[in-house]
Design an enzyme around this catalytic site. Structure first.
Site, short mmCIF file in Angstrom:
data_model
loop_
_atom_site.label_atom_id
_atom_site.label_comp_id
_atom_site.label_asym_id
_atom_site.label_seq_id
_atom_site.Cartn_x
_atom_site.Cartn_y
_atom_site.Cartn_z
N CYS A 44 0.83 -1.22 0.00
CA CYS A 44 0.00 0.00 0.00
C CYS A 44 0.85 1.26 0.00
O CYS A 44 0.65 2.17 -0.80
CB CYS A 44 -0.94 -0.01 1.21
N CYS A 78 -1.52 1.67 -3.02
CA CYS A 78 -2.53 2.72 -2.83
C CYS A 78 -1.97 4.15 -2.80
O CYS A 78 -2.51 5.03 -3.47
CB CYS A 78 -3.27 2.52 -1.51
N LYS A 99 -0.14 5.31 -6.05
CA LYS A 99 -1.19 5.31 -7.07
C LYS A 99 -2.07 6.55 -6.92
O LYS A 99 -2.38 7.23 -7.91
CB LYS A 99 -2.02 4.03 -6.96
N TYR A 123 -9.29 -3.13 -10.73
CA TYR A 123 -8.92 -1.87 -10.07
C TYR A 123 -7.67 -1.26 -10.70
O TYR A 123 -7.65 -0.09 -11.07
CB TYR A 123 -8.55 -2.14 -8.61
N GLU A 168 -7.41 2.11 -12.98
CA GLU A 168 -6.77 3.28 -12.36
C GLU A 168 -5.58 3.74 -13.20
O GLU A 168 -5.41 4.95 -13.44
CB GLU A 168 -6.33 2.93 -10.93
N HIS A 214 -26.36 21.52 0.24
CA HIS A 214 -26.66 22.12 -1.05
C HIS A 214 -25.70 23.25 -1.39
O HIS A 214 -25.42 24.07 -0.51
CB HIS A 214 -28.10 22.64 -1.05
N GLU A 259 -25.90 15.36 -2.15
CA GLU A 259 -27.31 15.53 -1.74
C GLU A 259 -28.25 14.68 -2.59
O GLU A 259 -29.38 14.40 -2.18
CB GLU A 259 -27.73 17.00 -1.74
P1 NDP Z 1 -8.54 -7.43 -10.13
O1 NDP Z 1 -8.84 -8.77 -9.59
O2 NDP Z 1 -9.26 -6.25 -9.62
O3 NDP Z 1 -8.73 -7.45 -11.71
C1 NDP Z 1 -8.04 -8.36 -12.52
C2 NDP Z 1 -8.43 -8.13 -13.95
O4 NDP Z 1 -7.62 -8.93 -14.78
C3 NDP Z 1 -9.87 -8.52 -14.26
O5 NDP Z 1 -10.36 -7.65 -15.24
C4 NDP Z 1 -9.72 -9.93 -14.80
O6 NDP Z 1 -10.74 -10.28 -15.70
C5 NDP Z 1 -8.43 -9.80 -15.56
N1 NDP Z 1 -7.71 -11.06 -15.72
C6 NDP Z 1 -7.40 -11.97 -14.78
N2 NDP Z 1 -6.67 -12.97 -15.30
C7 NDP Z 1 -6.53 -12.68 -16.61
C8 NDP Z 1 -5.89 -13.33 -17.69
N3 NDP Z 1 -5.25 -14.48 -17.53
N4 NDP Z 1 -5.94 -12.74 -18.92
C9 NDP Z 1 -6.60 -11.59 -19.10
N5 NDP Z 1 -7.22 -10.93 -18.12
C10 NDP Z 1 -7.20 -11.46 -16.89
O7 NDP Z 1 -6.96 -7.29 -9.97
P2 NDP Z 1 -5.97 -6.04 -10.01
O8 NDP Z 1 -4.69 -6.60 -10.48
O9 NDP Z 1 -6.57 -4.89 -10.73
O10 NDP Z 1 -5.86 -5.66 -8.49
C11 NDP Z 1 -5.51 -6.65 -7.51
C12 NDP Z 1 -6.23 -6.40 -6.22
O11 NDP Z 1 -5.64 -5.29 -5.56
C13 NDP Z 1 -7.71 -6.02 -6.38
O12 NDP Z 1 -8.55 -7.13 -6.42
C14 NDP Z 1 -7.96 -5.19 -5.17
O13 NDP Z 1 -8.37 -6.04 -4.14
C15 NDP Z 1 -6.62 -4.57 -4.85
N6 NDP Z 1 -6.58 -3.16 -5.26
C16 NDP Z 1 -7.42 -2.25 -4.68
C17 NDP Z 1 -7.41 -0.94 -5.06
C18 NDP Z 1 -8.35 0.04 -4.43
O14 NDP Z 1 -8.90 -0.26 -3.39
N7 NDP Z 1 -8.57 1.20 -5.04
C19 NDP Z 1 -6.49 -0.44 -6.08
C20 NDP Z 1 -5.67 -1.47 -6.64
C21 NDP Z 1 -5.71 -2.77 -6.24
P3 NDP Z 1 -12.12 -10.92 -15.20
O15 NDP Z 1 -12.91 -9.84 -14.59
O16 NDP Z 1 -12.71 -11.46 -16.46
O17 NDP Z 1 -11.74 -12.00 -14.23
#
Ligand code: NDP
Length: 458
Positions: free
Chosen positions: A43, A48, A51, A177, A181, A435, A440
């Site tokens: 983080c 976080c 980012k 995510y 982002e 407001h 709101e």
């Molecule tokens: P996520 O799990 O959010 O998203 C992964 C993405 O990659 C999805 O779109 C998934 O598709 C796709 N994917 C997975 N495997 C493959 C593959 N083999 N080929 C192509 N696409 C694939 O993971 P992130 O890496 O974005 O983030 C990891 C974690 O970190 C998050 O789950 C979250 O918990 C945490 N995080 C939180 C943040 C916040 O609170 N703002 C910011 C950044 C990270 P599909 O949907 O089809 O499975």
């Protein structure tokens, strides 16, 4: 003489490990924490915080453009990626120092080594053998990239934070995510961004209306979202990268970033030899008090693959310390965890999506408003805000709040408190609005939206 060298040995000084160690020490435990990277963890060092600093940086592009509608004439804005990275690094160094100080001031010994568990009460770290009554695994997670030809050419968010120059063209694979982002960040600072998503759209798991609305906003900003698209392989030629897509097309770019999820970081921890149970999702299996199948070993945070969010790891760490070292058994409640995606514009949610609510309850009422925020009347920016409430029809309880638009994360935090208190739609309605604000809208929604099983905002 004490039976063990320490009461607690923690592996991993990220958000969860630091909170658990600091609190345990406050409760009188003798604690040491092992970290082979930098104190602060994902983080603070490569997640976080940097980012969000990057997201702020990218958002200035909007502010410069929007200011014209308010009477400002500004010289053409220039952006220097290197200066942003350098400024970010200074802040991360400062925070790293704050975390080290917090641990030291609470009497937690820091061992700057990768640790391996060798028996239920013993670890090895940097050639030293150390014993403790309790071992806490808080080793976090790392980016997971699929094994495709040309994988060696891709970067993940870890490297994106350290890039020396900003590429002209960026392809991001993954619509979660991190992908969403970073698409907003790279686009905001001037790169040409394509996001490749294997699903029908971005952000699976979020409410369909806000997902689609965000995809629209991203497209308006010039981000190309390629949905239902799969990468077969990547080649490098003359400094450019070529992505071979499943249907035969070739996409050329300067940088490929994979954001395809994160996997618990358990390799090398020695857990297999000790028969610590690991689940199918790769996370260490724990009970509600974060205890593993070996009674003296606990695990919290991303390494357990429960909910990979910093505030969850912190809450699990605090509950662990209360339970084990303050004789106050506490466990984390995983319902109604608010969350935000720091996209451009940001999206935030708490509770059930409309589809989840309809799957669970027969009577569901939905209230939604899509409007142009006041700021964009003068700026003329073509950007909508969406607010949405999902209500359990029988009890009138608000079971889901979703928002896309400026300040959504700040607004959803307050609504999460209301939901935790079990607020009803009638109580939302009885609340006086602030407001003029976008927030709101959440207390002035009166018309139920008819249920259309197939929806598309576009
Ligand atoms: P996520 O799990 O959010 O998203 C992964 C993405 O990659 C999805 O779109 C998934 O598709 C796709 N994917 C997975 N495997 C493959 C593959 N083999 N080929 C192509 N696409 C694939 O993971 P992130 O890496 O974005 O983030 C990891 C974690 O970190 C998050 O789950 C979250 O918990 C945490 N995080 C939180 C943040 C916040 O609170 N703002 C910011 C950044 C990270 P599909 O949907 O089809 O499975």
């Amino acid at each position: 003489m004490a039976k063990f060298d320490y009461d607690l040995l923690t592996i991993g000084a990220g958000s969860g490990g630091v909170r658990a160690s600091r609190m345990s020490a406050e409760f009188g435990a003798r604690v040491a924490i092992c970290e082979d990277n930098r104190v602060g963890g994902t983080c603070v060092i490569r997640g976080c915080i940097p980012k969000k600093l990057f997201a702020y940086g990218a958002h200035f592009a909007d502010e410069f453009a929007d200011s014209a509608g308010y009477g400002w004439t500004t010289p053409a804005a220039e952006f220097d990626w290197g200066r942003l990275v350098e400024a970010k690094n200074h802040e991360i160094d400062r925070l790293n120092g704050v975390y080290i100080r917090i641990l030291r001031e609470n009497g937690v010994e820091i061992i700057e080594e990768r640790a391996r568990v060798v028996d239920p009460h013993t670890i090895e770290a940097g050639g030293r053998t150390l014993t403790a009554e309790t071992i806490l695994i808080a080793a976090g997670a790392r980016p997971a990239t699929p094994d495709i030809p040309g994988r060696e050419y891709v970067i993940t968010s870890d490297e994106a934070f350290e890039m020396e120059t900003l590429p002209k063209r960026v392809v991001i694979v993954g619509g979660g995510y991190i992908g969403v982002e970073f698409a907003g960040i790279f686009n905001g600072v001037g790169a040409e961004v394509t996001e490749i998503v294997r699903a029908d759209t971005i952000l699976r798991g979020f409410d369909q209306d806000v997902r689609l609305a965000l995809a629209d906003e991203m497209a308006k900003r010039g981000i190309t979202i390629r949905s239902e698209c799969v990468v077969r392989g990547i080649e490098s030629e003359n400094g450019a990268l070529s992505l071979r897509l499943a249907h035969g097309e070739v996409l050329e770019t300067d940088l490929v970033m994979y954001a395809t999820g994160r996997t618990p970081r358990i390799e090398g921890l020695g857990l297999e030899a000790l028969s610590v149970d690991v689940g199918e999702s790769g996370g260490v299996v724990v009970d509600k008090y974060s205890r593993t199948s070996v009674p003296s070993i606990f695990a919290i945070g991303d390494v357990t693959n429960r909910v990979m969010l910093t505030p969850v790891a912190i809450a699990e760490g605090a509950a662990f310390a209360e339970t084990v070292f303050n004789d106050n058994p506490r466990s984390m409640h995983y319902g109604d965890i608010p969350t935000a995606v720091f996209s451009q514009p940001p999206l935030a949610s708490v509770g059930l999506t409309e589809d989840e609510a309809r799957a669970r309850h027969a009577e569901v009422d939905v209230y939604m408003s899509r409007f142009r925020p006041l700021k964009h009347t003068l700026s003329k920016r073509d950007e909508s805000t969406v607010v949405k409430l999902v209500v359990h029809g029988d009890s009138d309880r608000v079971v889901g709040c979703h928002m896309l638009g400026m300040d959504a994360p700040e607004i959803i935090q307050g609504l999460a408190i209301a939901m935790t208190c079990g607020a009803t739609k009638a109580q939302f309605d009885a609340t006086v609005g602030v407001h003029p604000s976008a927030a709101e809208e959440f207390v002035t929604l009166r018309e139920k939206r008819p249920h259309h099983p197939v929806r598309d905002l576009r």
